[in-house]
Design a protein around this motif. Structure first.
Motif, short mmCIF file in Angstrom:
data_model
loop_
_atom_site.label_atom_id
_atom_site.label_comp_id
_atom_site.label_asym_id
_atom_site.label_seq_id
_atom_site.Cartn_x
_atom_site.Cartn_y
_atom_site.Cartn_z
N GLU A 89 0.36 -1.19 0.17
CA GLU A 89 -0.51 0.02 0.01
C GLU A 89 1.23 1.47 -0.17
O GLU A 89 0.23 2.11 0.45
CB GLU A 89 -0.56 -0.13 1.12
N HIS A 109 -0.65 6.25 7.26
CA HIS A 109 -1.48 5.01 6.65
C HIS A 109 -2.31 4.76 8.41
O HIS A 109 -0.96 3.77 8.42
CB HIS A 109 -1.61 4.77 5.36
N HIS A 164 -11.53 -0.05 6.55
CA HIS A 164 -10.12 -0.42 5.84
C HIS A 164 -9.62 1.17 7.06
O HIS A 164 -8.59 -0.38 7.90
CB HIS A 164 -9.65 0.71 4.54
MN MN Z 1 -4.16 -0.17 5.16
#
Ligand code: MN
Length: 243
Positions: A77, A96, A166
């Motif tokens: 990611e 993140h 998420h």
């Molecule tokens: Mn993630």
């Protein structure tokens, strides 16, 4: 110590702090824009944040290509980070994460909004990016630049964005700022849930958020950073120019 070496040590410390404070677990990541080359960013190889050392750090082009991966696997990611650096030239650090109290606000239609002065770093508006809108049924992982750029569009000029089902992204103009904002985003999410059980919430006004952001300086982050370094058992180095 060179500017770059100090930045790498600070990035390792940030990983350990985010883990210790419960913002990341085995997953989630933080990156910095390369301090000497704005067309690159630096983040760890694919590893749990609390285990990360300087030798795990890899330099990437904004498109997510490792400059020299030295045989290590990057995070799938990482494109979240490159796409945000590409869209937001002033951003120098990105987190993140899947911090648990934030997740419900991405899936219920209840907006996450600042209610505590310490949490103004999230901004007045936290948009939600839904991967399904443009990419249909996926694993929800931001696995290429097309998804990363779509997320960056949803983030817009805001300071954080939720990712439906998420997690979230948080941006900053320093490592200390982005760590501070990420930790207090999680704090705000928990407090908002509790406050909603008691009654109608009075959130910070846009004017209050603006006033707080205007007043605060590096010393705001420094006081927290020193304590978080101690809790994470990492050496504390004052930020340049901060007493
Ligand atoms: Mn993630």
């Amino acid at each position: 110590m060179t500017l770059l070496a100090a930045a790498l040590e600070e990035l390792v410390t940030a990983n350990h702090i985010l883990a210790k404070e419960g913002v990341v677990d085995s997953f989630g990541h933080i990156s910095i824009r390369h301090p000497e080359n704005p067309g690159r960013y630096i983040m760890s190889r694919s590893r749990a944040p609390e285990c990360i050392e300087v030798s795990d750090l890899i330099e990437f082009s904004l498109e997510g290509k490792p400059v020299d991966a030295r045989g290590m696997d990057p995070y799938a990611e990482r494109h979240i980070h490159g796409a945000i650096y590409e869209a937001r030239p002033e951003v120098t650090a990105v987190v993140h994460n899947h911090s648990p109290n934030v997740i419900p606000y991405g899936v219920t239609g209840t907006s996450l909004r600042p209610l505590l002065h310490m949490c103004a770093g999230m901004g007045s508006h936290v948009p939600i990016w839904d991967s399904r809108t443009n990419f249909g049924d996926t694993t929800l992982l931001v696995s290429d630049m097309a998804m990363g750029r779509d997320l960056a569009i949803s983030l817009g000029s805001n300071r954080a964005a939720l990712m439906r089902g998420h997690g979230c992204v948080v941006i900053g103009q320093s490592v200390r700022e982005v760590v501070f904002s990420s930790i207090y985003l999680e704090v705000n999410a928990e407090l908002q849930f509790k406050a909603s059980m008691l009654g109608q919430i009075t959130f910070l006004s846009e004017g209050e958020v603006d006033a707080i952001l205007k007043r605060r300086g590096p010393y705001t982050f420094e006081r927290a950073w020193e304590r978080w370094c101690r809790r994470a058992e990492r050496p504390y180095e004052p930020a340049p120019g901060v007493k």
